[in-house]
Enzyme design. Structure first.
Site, PDB file in Angstrom:
ATOM      1  N   GLN A   1      -8.475   6.289 -10.211  1.00 55.35           N
ATOM      2  CA  GLN A   1      -8.440   6.737 -11.609  1.00 55.35           C
ATOM      3  C   GLN A   1      -7.151   6.297 -12.278  1.00 55.35           C
ATOM      4  O   GLN A   1      -7.073   6.154 -13.492  1.00 55.35           O
ATOM      5  CB  GLN A   1      -8.572   8.267 -11.685  1.00 55.35           C
ATOM      6  N   LYS A   2      -6.115   6.066 -11.462  1.00 54.79           N
ATOM      7  CA  LYS A   2      -4.827   5.609 -11.981  1.00 54.79           C
ATOM      8  C   LYS A   2      -4.997   4.443 -12.964  1.00 54.79           C
ATOM      9  O   LYS A   2      -4.335   4.387 -13.988  1.00 54.79           O
ATOM     10  CB  LYS A   2      -3.948   5.204 -10.784  1.00 54.79           C
TER      11      LYS A   2
ATOM     12  N   GLY B   1      -1.728   6.367  -2.547  1.00 56.31           N
ATOM     13  CA  GLY B   1      -2.874   6.245  -3.455  1.00 56.31           C
ATOM     14  C   GLY B   1      -3.936   5.328  -2.861  1.00 56.31           C
ATOM     15  O   GLY B   1      -5.120   5.672  -2.795  1.00 56.31           O
ATOM     16  N   HIS B   2      -3.509   4.151  -2.403  1.00 55.01           N
ATOM     17  CA  HIS B   2      -4.455   3.239  -1.750  1.00 55.01           C
ATOM     18  C   HIS B   2      -5.078   3.902  -0.517  1.00 55.01           C
ATOM     19  O   HIS B   2      -6.278   3.803  -0.281  1.00 55.01           O
ATOM     20  CB  HIS B   2      -3.732   1.967  -1.278  1.00 55.01           C
TER      21      HIS B   2
ATOM     22  N   LEU C   1       0.821  -1.216   0.000  1.00 50.59           N
ATOM     23  CA  LEU C   1       0.000   0.000   0.000  1.00 50.59           C
ATOM     24  C   LEU C   1       0.854   1.264   0.000  1.00 50.59           C
ATOM     25  O   LEU C   1       1.905   1.334   0.627  1.00 50.59           O
ATOM     26  CB  LEU C   1      -0.913  -0.007   1.227  1.00 50.59           C
ATOM     27  N   HIS C   2       0.352   2.265  -0.727  1.00 52.92           N
ATOM     28  CA  HIS C   2       0.994   3.592  -0.763  1.00 52.92           C
ATOM     29  C   HIS C   2      -0.093   4.632  -0.576  1.00 52.92           C
ATOM     30  O   HIS C   2      -1.273   4.291  -0.376  1.00 52.92           O
ATOM     31  CB  HIS C   2       1.774   3.768  -2.072  1.00 52.92           C
TER      32      HIS C   2
ATOM     33  N   SER D   1       2.409   0.442  -6.787  1.00 56.23           N
ATOM     34  CA  SER D   1       3.166  -0.546  -5.998  1.00 56.23           C
ATOM     35  C   SER D   1       4.379  -1.015  -6.771  1.00 56.23           C
ATOM     36  O   SER D   1       5.358  -1.478  -6.192  1.00 56.23           O
ATOM     37  CB  SER D   1       2.277  -1.749  -5.669  1.00 56.23           C
TER      38      SER D   1
ATOM     39  N   LEU E   1       1.734   7.272  -8.211  1.00 59.38           N
ATOM     40  CA  LEU E   1       2.151   6.229  -7.275  1.00 59.38           C
ATOM     41  C   LEU E   1       1.671   4.875  -7.772  1.00 59.38           C
ATOM     42  O   LEU E   1       0.564   4.746  -8.299  1.00 59.38           O
ATOM     43  CB  LEU E   1       1.577   6.496  -5.882  1.00 59.38           C
TER      44      LEU E   1
ATOM     45  N   GLN F   1      -9.516  -0.021 -15.943  1.00 61.15           N
ATOM     46  CA  GLN F   1     -10.043  -0.941 -14.935  1.00 61.15           C
ATOM     47  C   GLN F   1     -11.334  -0.404 -14.303  1.00 61.15           C
ATOM     48  O   GLN F   1     -12.324  -1.128 -14.185  1.00 61.15           O
ATOM     49  CB  GLN F   1      -8.982  -1.175 -13.858  1.00 61.15           C
TER      50      GLN F   1
HETATM   51  P1  AMP Z   1      -3.754  -2.378  -6.699  1.00 63.69           P
HETATM   52  O1  AMP Z   1      -3.340  -2.733  -5.309  1.00 63.69           O
HETATM   53  O2  AMP Z   1      -2.633  -1.958  -7.578  1.00 63.69           O
HETATM   54  O3  AMP Z   1      -4.663  -3.409  -7.306  1.00 63.69           O
HETATM   55  O4  AMP Z   1      -4.646  -1.064  -6.550  1.00 63.69           O
HETATM   56  C1  AMP Z   1      -5.764  -1.044  -5.703  1.00 63.69           C
HETATM   57  C2  AMP Z   1      -6.554   0.201  -5.974  1.00 63.69           C
HETATM   58  O5  AMP Z   1      -5.754   1.346  -5.731  1.00 63.69           O
HETATM   59  C3  AMP Z   1      -7.026   0.293  -7.436  1.00 63.69           C
HETATM   60  O6  AMP Z   1      -8.348   0.784  -7.470  1.00 63.69           O
HETATM   61  C4  AMP Z   1      -6.056   1.289  -8.021  1.00 63.69           C
HETATM   62  O7  AMP Z   1      -6.586   1.996  -9.122  1.00 63.69           O
HETATM   63  C5  AMP Z   1      -5.838   2.211  -6.839  1.00 63.69           C
HETATM   64  N1  AMP Z   1      -4.602   2.980  -7.010  1.00 63.69           N
HETATM   65  C6  AMP Z   1      -3.379   2.504  -7.360  1.00 63.69           C
HETATM   66  N2  AMP Z   1      -2.505   3.506  -7.491  1.00 63.69           N
HETATM   67  C7  AMP Z   1      -3.177   4.650  -7.227  1.00 63.69           C
HETATM   68  C8  AMP Z   1      -2.821   6.037  -7.199  1.00 63.69           C
HETATM   69  N3  AMP Z   1      -1.587   6.453  -7.474  1.00 63.69           N
HETATM   70  N4  AMP Z   1      -3.785   6.934  -6.885  1.00 63.69           N
HETATM   71  C9  AMP Z   1      -5.050   6.526  -6.599  1.00 63.69           C
HETATM   72  N5  AMP Z   1      -5.442   5.235  -6.592  1.00 63.69           N
HETATM   73  C10 AMP Z   1      -4.524   4.307  -6.910  1.00 63.69           C
END
Ligand code: AMP
Length: 289
Positions: free
Chosen positions: A157-158, A45-46, A42-43, A195, A193, A162
Site C-alpha cells: 500500500q506504501k 515492508g518487503h 529489502l526491509h 529502500s 519503510l 502503483q
Molecule cells: P520496491 O522494491 O521499492 O519496488 O518495492 C517492492 C514492493 O514492496 C512494492 O510492492 C512496494 O509497494 C512494497 N513496499 C515498499 N515499502 C513498503 C512498506 N513500507 N510496507 C509495505 N510494502 C512496501
C-alpha cells in the site's frame, strides 16, 4: 523435527528458462503460486509481503530486479542500494521458494521495443513528477507476471498509486493474477519503510516524519467532522512545509480507486502526500477512515 519445521531450501536463479521450468513444475503439482516483485534492498515492508504470500500460497517466488525503465534520467538508478547477499538471506528467512534475479540484458535485450502503459490513473500525482516512471513499472510487472504466472501477486500500500495502476493493468489485459495489496510497514515513529530511507541523514529523517504527521492530521480532521477537504489539504501541506528542509510535491485527498482529487467527503478516501527531503523523495498515504 517434523518435515514442516525444517528450513526450506531456496532456489536462486537468473535464468528465464530455469524459472519457467520451475513454475511449470509447481503448476503441474497443483500448487498455488505467489509472486512478490521487488527491486531489492529489502526491509521489513518487503518481508511482510513475502510472509503474506507464504501464508496464502504453496510456492512463493520473489523477484529482485532494479528496473532501469522506471528511473528517470536524473534519478538514483546508479546509486540504488544492491545488498544482494543480505537480500537473499531475508528472502530465505521469509520462506521464499525461488528468488528470480534476472540481469538487465535478459529482461531487456538490445532489440526490446514493447511497453505497457496505463492511461488515466498515471496522469496525476507521481505521474506528473515522474512522467516515465509508471510505464516502466507496468512494463516490468507485466513481464514478471508473464514469467512467473502467479495466482497472486503482492504489492505494498506504501506505493498506493502503483498498486492501483497494476490492478487496472491486470483487469484491462485479462491477466489472471489476483493483485493483493498489503499494509504499509512503518518504523515505530511512523516513518514508512523505504529502500531510499538509507539516503536520509538523521536530520532529514526527522523532517521526513512530517509526512506521516500530515496524514494523521488529515485522518483526525475527517474523524472530527471536518467536511471541507480543501481545508484538510491545506492543513496537510502546512504541516509538511513548516518542517525545515521539506519541499512538498503534493498533499491531497483522493478517491482510492480512481485517484481523482475529491471535493466532498465520501466513505472511502485516501490521503496522499509526497515531498522532497534533501535529495530524497518520500511518498506516503493513509486510507480514511
Ligand atoms: P520496491 O522494491 O521499492 O519496488 O518495492 C517492492 C514492493 O514492496 C512494492 O510492492 C512496494 O509497494 C512494497 N513496499 C515498499 N515499502 C513498503 C512498506 N513500507 N510496507 C509495505 N510494502 C512496501
Amino acid at each position: 523435527m517434523s518435515p514442516d519445521s525444517l528450513p526450506r531450501s531456496m532456489l536462486i536463479t537468473a535464468d528465464i528458462a530455469g524459472l519457467r521450468r520451475r513454475v511449470a513444475a509447481a503448476r503441474h503439482a497443483g500448487q498455488l503460486i505467489g509472486c512478490v516483485p521487488t527491486m531489492g534492498a529489502l526491509h521489513a515492508g518487503h518481508v511482510s509481503l513475502m510472509q503474506q504470500a507464504r501464508t496464502e500460497c504453496d510456492f512463493v517466488i520473489a523477484t529482485l530486479f532494479v528496473n532501469p525503465k522506471q528511473f528517470g534520467p536524473q534519478e538514483d538508478l546508479q546509486k540504488y542500494p544492491r545488498p544482494f547477499e543480505v537480500d537473499c538471506d531475508k528472502c530465505r528467512e521469509a520462506g521464499v521458494d525461488l528468488l528470480f534475479h534476472p540481469d538487465i540484458r535478459a529482461m531487456y535485450p538490445a532489440e526490446f521495443a514493447t511497453f505497457v502503459a496505463v492511461d488515466g490513473l498515471t496522469a496525476n500525482w507521481e505521474g506528473v513528477i515522474r512522467p516515465t516512471h509508471f510505464r516502466g513499472v507496468t512494463t516490468v510487472v507485466a513481464k514478471l507476471l508473464n514469467l512467473t504466472q502467479p495466482d497472486k501477486a503482492y504489492f505494498g500500500q506504501k506505493d498506493f498509486q502503483q498498486q492501483a495502476i497494476i490492478r487496472r493493468m491486470c483487469r484491462d489485459l485479462d491477466m489472471p493474477t489476483e493483485i493483493v495489496t498489503c499494509p504499509t510497514v512503518r518504523d515505530p515513529d511512523g516513518l514508512a519503510l523505504s529502500s531510499r530511507n538509507v539516503y536520509l541523514s538523521p536530520t532529514e529523517r526527522a523532517s521526513g516524519l512530517s509526512l506521516h504527521r500530515a496524514l494523521c492530521l488529515a485522518r483526525d480532521k475527517v474523524q472530527a467532522g471536518e467536511t471541507n477537504l480543501e481545508v484538510i489539504r491545506l492543513v496537510m501541506r502546512a504541516e509538511m512545509e513548516q518542517t525545515p528542509g521539506v519541499f512538498v510535491d503534493y498533499a491531497t485527498i483522493a478517491d482510492p480507486d480512481s485517484l481523482v482529487e475529491l471535493s466532498d467527503p465520501q466513505p472511502r478516501m485516501v490521503a496522499l502526500v509526497a515531498a522532497r527531503v534533501g535529495p530524497t523523495r518520500l511518498i506516503d498515504n493513509l486510507l480514511i477512515p
